[in-house]
Design an enzyme around this catalytic site. Structure first.
Site, PDB file in Angstrom:
ATOM      1  N   HIS A 121      -7.170  -4.261  -7.343  1.00 32.40           N
ATOM      2  CA  HIS A 121      -6.850  -5.099  -5.894  1.00 32.40           C
ATOM      3  C   HIS A 121      -7.205  -3.913  -4.911  1.00 32.40           C
ATOM      4  O   HIS A 121      -6.348  -2.945  -4.770  1.00 32.40           O
ATOM      5  CB  HIS A 121      -5.592  -5.927  -5.520  1.00 32.40           C
ATOM      6  CG  HIS A 121      -5.731  -6.536  -4.310  1.00 32.40           C
ATOM      7  ND1 HIS A 121      -4.438  -7.060  -3.918  1.00 32.40           N
ATOM      8  CD2 HIS A 121      -6.601  -6.666  -3.299  1.00 32.40           C
ATOM      9  CE1 HIS A 121      -4.686  -7.715  -2.798  1.00 32.40           C
ATOM     10  NE2 HIS A 121      -6.025  -7.315  -2.185  1.00 32.40           N
ATOM     11  N   HIS A 178     -20.131   4.737  -1.834  1.00 28.11           N
ATOM     12  CA  HIS A 178     -21.213   4.918  -2.984  1.00 28.11           C
ATOM     13  C   HIS A 178     -20.554   5.527  -4.120  1.00 28.11           C
ATOM     14  O   HIS A 178     -19.833   6.338  -4.094  1.00 28.11           O
ATOM     15  CB  HIS A 178     -22.468   5.829  -2.339  1.00 28.11           C
ATOM     16  CG  HIS A 178     -21.970   7.096  -1.811  1.00 28.11           C
ATOM     17  ND1 HIS A 178     -21.940   8.245  -3.001  1.00 28.11           N
ATOM     18  CD2 HIS A 178     -21.221   7.577  -0.674  1.00 28.11           C
ATOM     19  CE1 HIS A 178     -21.410   8.991  -2.059  1.00 28.11           C
ATOM     20  NE2 HIS A 178     -21.135   8.934  -1.010  1.00 28.11           N
TER      21      HIS A 178
HETATM   22  C1  COA Z   1       4.825   0.853  -0.613  1.00 28.20           C
HETATM   23  C2  COA Z   1       5.150  -0.855  -1.290  1.00 28.20           C
HETATM   24  C3  COA Z   1       4.358  -1.099  -2.430  1.00 28.20           C
HETATM   25  C4  COA Z   1       6.566  -0.648  -1.298  1.00 28.20           C
HETATM   26  O1  COA Z   1       6.991  -2.073  -1.626  1.00 28.20           O
HETATM   27  P1  COA Z   1       8.545  -2.468  -2.173  1.00 28.20           P
HETATM   28  O2  COA Z   1       8.802  -1.577  -3.683  1.00 28.20           O
HETATM   29  O3  COA Z   1       8.724  -3.904  -2.261  1.00 28.20           O
HETATM   30  O4  COA Z   1       9.393  -1.755  -1.236  1.00 28.20           O
HETATM   31  P2  COA Z   1      10.033  -2.357   0.265  1.00 28.20           P
HETATM   32  O5  COA Z   1       9.216  -3.036   0.880  1.00 28.20           O
HETATM   33  O6  COA Z   1      11.191  -2.964  -0.115  1.00 28.20           O
HETATM   34  O7  COA Z   1      10.336  -1.039   0.958  1.00 28.20           O
HETATM   35  C5  COA Z   1      11.186   0.087   0.648  1.00 28.20           C
HETATM   36  C6  COA Z   1      11.170   1.094   1.808  1.00 28.20           C
HETATM   37  O8  COA Z   1       9.716   1.728   1.876  1.00 28.20           O
HETATM   38  C7  COA Z   1       9.332   1.286   3.181  1.00 28.20           C
HETATM   39  N1  COA Z   1       7.845   0.953   3.184  1.00 28.20           N
HETATM   40  C8  COA Z   1       7.221   0.005   2.500  1.00 28.20           C
HETATM   41  N2  COA Z   1       5.996   0.181   2.488  1.00 28.20           N
HETATM   42  C9  COA Z   1       5.842   1.273   3.214  1.00 28.20           C
HETATM   43  C10 COA Z   1       4.381   2.036   3.585  1.00 28.20           C
HETATM   44  N3  COA Z   1       3.386   1.351   3.082  1.00 28.20           N
HETATM   45  N4  COA Z   1       4.686   3.182   4.129  1.00 28.20           N
HETATM   46  C11 COA Z   1       5.663   3.719   4.447  1.00 28.20           C
HETATM   47  N5  COA Z   1       6.833   3.014   4.310  1.00 28.20           N
HETATM   48  C12 COA Z   1       7.006   1.977   3.489  1.00 28.20           C
HETATM   49  C13 COA Z   1      10.105   0.111   3.830  1.00 28.20           C
HETATM   50  O9  COA Z   1      10.127   0.173   5.278  1.00 28.20           O
HETATM   51  C14 COA Z   1      11.466   0.376   3.241  1.00 28.20           C
HETATM   52  O10 COA Z   1      12.137   1.426   3.718  1.00 28.20           O
HETATM   53  P3  COA Z   1      13.913   1.444   4.009  1.00 28.20           P
HETATM   54  O11 COA Z   1      14.194   1.762   2.477  1.00 28.20           O
HETATM   55  O12 COA Z   1      13.940   2.725   4.815  1.00 28.20           O
HETATM   56  O13 COA Z   1      14.216   0.115   4.433  1.00 28.20           O
HETATM   57  C15 COA Z   1       4.536  -2.001  -0.195  1.00 28.20           C
HETATM   58  O14 COA Z   1       5.522  -1.903   0.845  1.00 28.20           O
HETATM   59  C16 COA Z   1       3.089  -1.632   0.160  1.00 28.20           C
HETATM   60  O15 COA Z   1       2.608  -0.903   0.833  1.00 28.20           O
HETATM   61  N6  COA Z   1       2.360  -2.662  -0.519  1.00 28.20           N
HETATM   62  C17 COA Z   1       1.040  -2.889  -0.191  1.00 28.20           C
HETATM   63  C18 COA Z   1       0.931  -3.950   0.507  1.00 28.20           C
HETATM   64  C19 COA Z   1      -0.593  -4.487   0.698  1.00 28.20           C
HETATM   65  O16 COA Z   1      -1.524  -3.906   0.307  1.00 28.20           O
HETATM   66  N7  COA Z   1      -0.771  -5.816   0.787  1.00 28.20           N
HETATM   67  C20 COA Z   1      -2.011  -6.638   1.017  1.00 28.20           C
HETATM   68  C21 COA Z   1      -1.694  -7.982   0.779  1.00 28.20           C
HETATM   69  S1  COA Z   1      -3.096  -8.793   0.727  1.00 28.20           S
END
Ligand code: COA
Length: 213
Positions: free
Chosen positions: A152, A143
């Site tokens: 998003h 709410h």
């Molecule tokens: C946090 C986030 C933005 C990082 O993306 P990125 O900059 O591309 O980073 P990477 O995926 O390369 O990950 C980098 C590091 O963070 C870690 N990591 C990634 N996402 C994480 C999360 N949500 N929580 C904790 N750790 C995370 C990875 O394991 C990696 O660790 P390492 O360096 O020890 O290997 C992404 O993982 C995320 O959470 N995105 C949202 C996904 C989502 O909502 N999807 C919906 C689609 S419909």
């Protein structure tokens, strides 16, 4: 009135499913990648590039944004989705609100043009969603929340009551934003984060690594 889905990716399949849940069938999908033309997305033909829309007048066709995003620590990844919406909206094309039949939307919630509420999502009383907002599968907007244009709210994320989100932000899958906090424009909240303080514009929140290699 024909419905056309913009972009032939994974999110297109999700929006087509939402339309079908309401017995609506898009006439076509268009995509800038012309090598896809002639193919199908969930049984809907890919008929041409984006510019094909311009062959139809704004009174003949309504558009659905089928482009998703991939957020990173540095960027919400929403510019493509935002640009696609903005380009055609500026020419007068209409983007209707779409919602899956299993979504729950309060009677006094307000949804801007092109807002999308996917399967199982809940939008509660007095919530306000801006234009081109995506409330994805099973997300909850409680709410009195305000969600800025193009943002998003990813699958399973929860905005507790009275939260305010700026434009073009990405709230990651399963994240929880505690009540009455704000998240600034363009910010990225990591999947699974619990946000207990305000997040500034363009900032990144969460993403603490759990586990070891
Ligand atoms: C946090 C986030 C933005 C990082 O993306 P990125 O900059 O591309 O980073 P990477 O995926 O390369 O990950 C980098 C590091 O963070 C870690 N990591 C990634 N996402 C994480 C999360 N949500 N929580 C904790 N750790 C995370 C990875 O394991 C990696 O660790 P390492 O360096 O020890 O290997 C992404 O993982 C995320 O959470 N995105 C949202 C996904 C989502 O909502 N999807 C919906 C689609 S419909």
């Amino acid at each position: 009135m024909s419905l056309i889905v913009l972009c032939a990716g994974g999110h297109a399949r999700v929006v087509i499913e939402a339309l079908r849940s309401r017995c609506m069938r898009p006439a076509a999908v268009v995509d800038r990648d012309t090598t896809l033309v002639g193919g199908l997305v969930s049984g809907v033909p890919i008929t041409g590039p984006d510019e094909d829309v311009l062959k139809m007048s704004v009174g003949q066709v309504e558009l659905v944004n089928g482009l998703g995003n991939r957020a990173s620590r540095a960027d919400s990844g929403l510019s493509g989705r935002r640009e696609l919406f903005g380009r055609f909206a500026a020419l007068g094309y209409r983007f209707p609100v779409i919602s899956h039949v299993s979504a729950t939307i309060a009677s006094d919630a307000t949804l801007g043009d092109g807002a999308q509420v996917m399967a199982g999502a809940v939008v509660q009383p007095a919530a306000r969603l801006g234009r081109n907002v995506l409330v994805n599968t099973r997300a909850v907007v409680e709410h009195d929340c305000i969600v800025g244009d193009h943002t998003h709210v990813a699958p399973g994320a929860v905005l507790c009551g009275g939260v305010s989100i700026g434009e073009g932000a990405h709230i990651g899958a399963g994240a929880v934003i505690l009540g009455r906090l704000s998240v600034g424009a363009g910010a990225v909240v990591a999947a699974g984060a619990v946000v207990a303080r305000n997040v500034g514009a363009g900032a990144f929140a969460g993403g603490d690594r759990i586990g070891s290699r």
